[in-house]
Motif scaffolding. Structure first.
Motif, short mmCIF file in Angstrom:
data_model
loop_
_atom_site.label_atom_id
_atom_site.label_comp_id
_atom_site.label_asym_id
_atom_site.label_seq_id
_atom_site.Cartn_x
_atom_site.Cartn_y
_atom_site.Cartn_z
N PRO A 244 0.82 -1.22 0.00
CA PRO A 244 0.00 0.00 0.00
C PRO A 244 0.86 1.27 0.00
O PRO A 244 1.82 1.39 0.76
N GLY A 245 0.50 2.20 -0.89
CA GLY A 245 1.17 3.48 -0.96
C GLY A 245 2.48 3.50 -1.70
O GLY A 245 3.13 4.55 -1.82
N LEU A 246 2.90 2.36 -2.24
CA LEU A 246 4.21 2.28 -2.89
C LEU A 246 4.13 1.90 -4.36
O LEU A 246 5.14 1.53 -4.97
N ARG A 247 2.96 2.00 -4.97
CA ARG A 247 2.78 1.55 -6.34
C ARG A 247 3.67 2.32 -7.31
O ARG A 247 4.08 1.79 -8.34
N ARG A 248 3.98 3.57 -7.00
CA ARG A 248 4.78 4.38 -7.92
C ARG A 248 6.23 4.54 -7.47
O ARG A 248 6.98 5.31 -8.06
N MET A 249 6.62 3.79 -6.44
CA MET A 249 7.98 3.90 -5.92
C MET A 249 9.00 3.29 -6.88
O MET A 249 9.97 3.93 -7.27
N LEU A 250 8.80 2.04 -7.26
CA LEU A 250 9.68 1.34 -8.18
C LEU A 250 8.84 0.68 -9.27
O LEU A 250 7.84 0.03 -8.97
N VAL A 251 9.24 0.84 -10.51
CA VAL A 251 8.57 0.14 -11.60
C VAL A 251 9.11 -1.29 -11.67
O VAL A 251 10.33 -1.49 -11.71
N PRO A 353 13.86 2.64 -10.12
CA PRO A 353 13.40 3.95 -9.64
C PRO A 353 13.37 4.96 -10.78
O PRO A 353 13.94 4.72 -11.85
N ARG A 354 12.72 6.09 -10.55
CA ARG A 354 12.54 7.07 -11.62
C ARG A 354 13.85 7.65 -12.11
O ARG A 354 13.97 8.03 -13.29
N ASP A 355 14.87 7.73 -11.25
CA ASP A 355 16.16 8.27 -11.69
C ASP A 355 17.19 7.18 -11.98
O ASP A 355 18.36 7.45 -12.18
N TRP A 413 7.33 7.56 -9.88
CA TRP A 413 6.93 7.42 -11.27
C TRP A 413 5.57 8.06 -11.51
O TRP A 413 4.77 8.23 -10.59
N GLU A 414 5.31 8.36 -12.76
CA GLU A 414 4.03 8.97 -13.13
C GLU A 414 2.89 7.97 -12.90
O GLU A 414 3.09 6.75 -12.95
N GLY A 422 4.69 5.50 -21.20
CA GLY A 422 6.06 5.98 -21.21
C GLY A 422 7.08 4.86 -21.31
O GLY A 422 8.00 4.92 -22.13
N VAL A 423 6.93 3.83 -20.49
CA VAL A 423 7.90 2.73 -20.50
C VAL A 423 7.89 2.01 -21.85
O VAL A 423 8.95 1.73 -22.44
N HIS A 424 6.69 1.72 -22.37
CA HIS A 424 6.63 1.00 -23.65
C HIS A 424 7.15 1.87 -24.80
O HIS A 424 7.83 1.37 -25.70
#
Length: 464
Positions: A244-251, A353-355, A413-414, A422-424
């Motif tokens: 929970p709350g970490l869906r956009r933390m790491l792809v 991660p995003r960076d 991440w967005e 974006g990733v694809h």
């Protein structure tokens, strides 16, 4: 017939993934411990191992949703390398110390496997990077030059011309390459299984088939269990988005692999590869490979890069088209493998991660810590992370706790559907860039310029 899925070839080579009745029992009810580690992969197990030896009085519990090594730790390409996750310049001051720590971590993994009797089939052959187009060769030369002239760079990396490369390994169409000694081939599942057993011998409790549903200050909640702990460490890497709350933390980025049946000696006579170097290329949609201890070739790359909503697979099943693409690549690189059956195909996820830079963190106020974002370079990095978290938990001020990846923060991440699109789009751009560079080399222009499409994709991805 090719086996598809079943977690990975590495686990099948050990007799198959543990069946439900063969796993360590799940945790049921309540528990109180000093340290609760969520995730039974390399990061969590290295932390548990070092912490148990450094402070044997601590009650240490590892919770794993499936079985230890179910994720990337049991599916990866088997590179024990000193490669930093992401662009080195992003780590800022102290990056030279981080590079040195990565190199010494290879020695540390070898040391532990020796003293614990873990047969991880380690072969210290170094890493070969191969260029097959003029643009790839130009990037490779620039990389070697940068390593040799930059403080803290790899002074042992060497540039190989076509003939020098052929003396090591015969790759069709190769124009040149580079070699660095800072890498070893391993058998991933042997390492993670041996590490789990070593942690248990040191007094660590491991509970498998225990799916954690929430983490908060001093508390871990799982199906049928509640654990109170002074320290809670999230070592979930590519599966972080499930919390929970970490869906956009790491792809959770997908990577796929195939492995051949053992090659006949006639094929090895043609290919070479006697030193068991790990092998990669300088393409934008890169590949990675190893010669296994039993004489196979395992090769991997990106297939379907990402599933909508940060979903992850179940057992490593791989799309037929991806298996075909990897098989074509194998045959292109090594024509001697044509006619050799593909024994196994599988996939897994890695945390991005995003960076594109990894980090280690421990918040003293909440007692929650984590490590991850290895972007596919996690075999060695996870060992360094485990030792760093050990020092942080014990309140030590050491060279490891002062490394620049400690306490790094990055933006999320967005949201969807931007994340999926974006990733694809990025990986489609990288594949198109590789194709353009190959055509430029094949049509006689001999262009050594990196495709502008790839440069743009790097900027958008945050990798430049």
């Amino acid at each position: 017939m090719t086996q598809n899925g079943g977690v990975s070839f590495w686990w099948s080579d050990l007799g198959g993934p543990p069946l439900q009745e063969q796993r360590r029992p799940p945790l049921i009810g309540s528990a109180v411990v000093d340290v609760c580690i969520v995730g039974g992969g390399y990061t969590g197990l290295w932390l548990a191992y070092y912490l148990a030896h450094a402070a044997p009085e601590l009650r240490i519990l590892v919770l794993e949703a499936e079985f230890c090594g179910y994720g990337a730790s049991g599916r990866n390409g088997g590179w024990l390398s000193a490669l930093l996750p992401g662009p080195p310049r992003r780590y800022g001051a102290g990056v030279d110390e981080l590079k040195a720590a990565m190199c010494s971590s290879i020695d540390e993994v070898e040391r532990v496997t020796r003293i614990e009797g873990i047969d991880a089939q380690i072969a210290r052959g170094g890493v070969l990077s191969v260029a097959r187009t003029p643009a790839q060769l130009a990037r490779l030369k620039a990389h070697v030059d940068d390593e040799l002239r930059t403080p803290g760079g790899d002074r042992e990396v060497v540039l190989l011309d076509r003939e020098s490369l052929r003396q090591r390994i015969e790759i069709a169409g190769a124009l040149g390459g580079s070699w660095s000694p800072h890498c070893a081939r391993i058998h991933p599942a042997r390492l993670v299984a041996g590490l789990a057993a070593a942690a248990e011998r040191a007094g660590v409790s491991i509970q498998e088939s225990t799916c954690v549903t929430a983490i908060s200050k001093g508390l871990v909640e799982a199906a049928g269990a509640r654990i109170k702990a002074r320290w809670v460490i999230r070592a979930t890497e590519g599966y972080t988005a499930s919390l929970p709350g970490l869906r956009r933390m790491l792809v959770p980025m997908n990577s796929s692999m195939i492995v051949t049946a053992p090659l006949p000696e006639s094929a090895w006579d043609e290919i070479g590869w006697a030193a068991s170097e790990t092998l990669g290329d300088t393409g934008h949609a890169y590949c990675y490979a190893q010669r296994t201890a039993d004489g196979r070739i395992a090769i991997g790359g990106r297939g379907v890069p990402y599933r909508y909503g940060s979903r992850t697979d179940n057992d490593g099943s791989t799309p037929v088209a991806t298996v075909a693409d990897l098989t074509d690549l194998l045959h292109t690189l090594f024509p001697a493998t044509r006619g050799v059956p593909i024994a196994h195909a599988w996939s897994g996820v890695l945390g991005v991660p995003r960076d594109w830079c990894a980090s280690v963190e421990l918040d003293a106020a909440s007692g929650i810590g984590w490590a991850g974002g290895y972007v596919g370079d996690g075999v060695t990095t996870s060992n360094l992370a485990g030792r760093t978290l050990t020092d942080l938990i014990l309140g030590r001020d050491t060279e490891l706790t002062r490394l620049p990846w400690v306490g790094r923060r990055f933006r999320r991440w967005e949201p969807e559907p931007a994340r999926w699109l974006g990733v694809h789009s990025l990986y489609r751009a990288y594949r198109m860039a590789d194709a353009r560079e190959a055509r430029a080399g094949a049509d006689g222009t001999r262009s050594g310029a990196t495709s502008r499409l790839a440069r743009l994709a790097d900027v958008i991805a945050g990798r430049s």
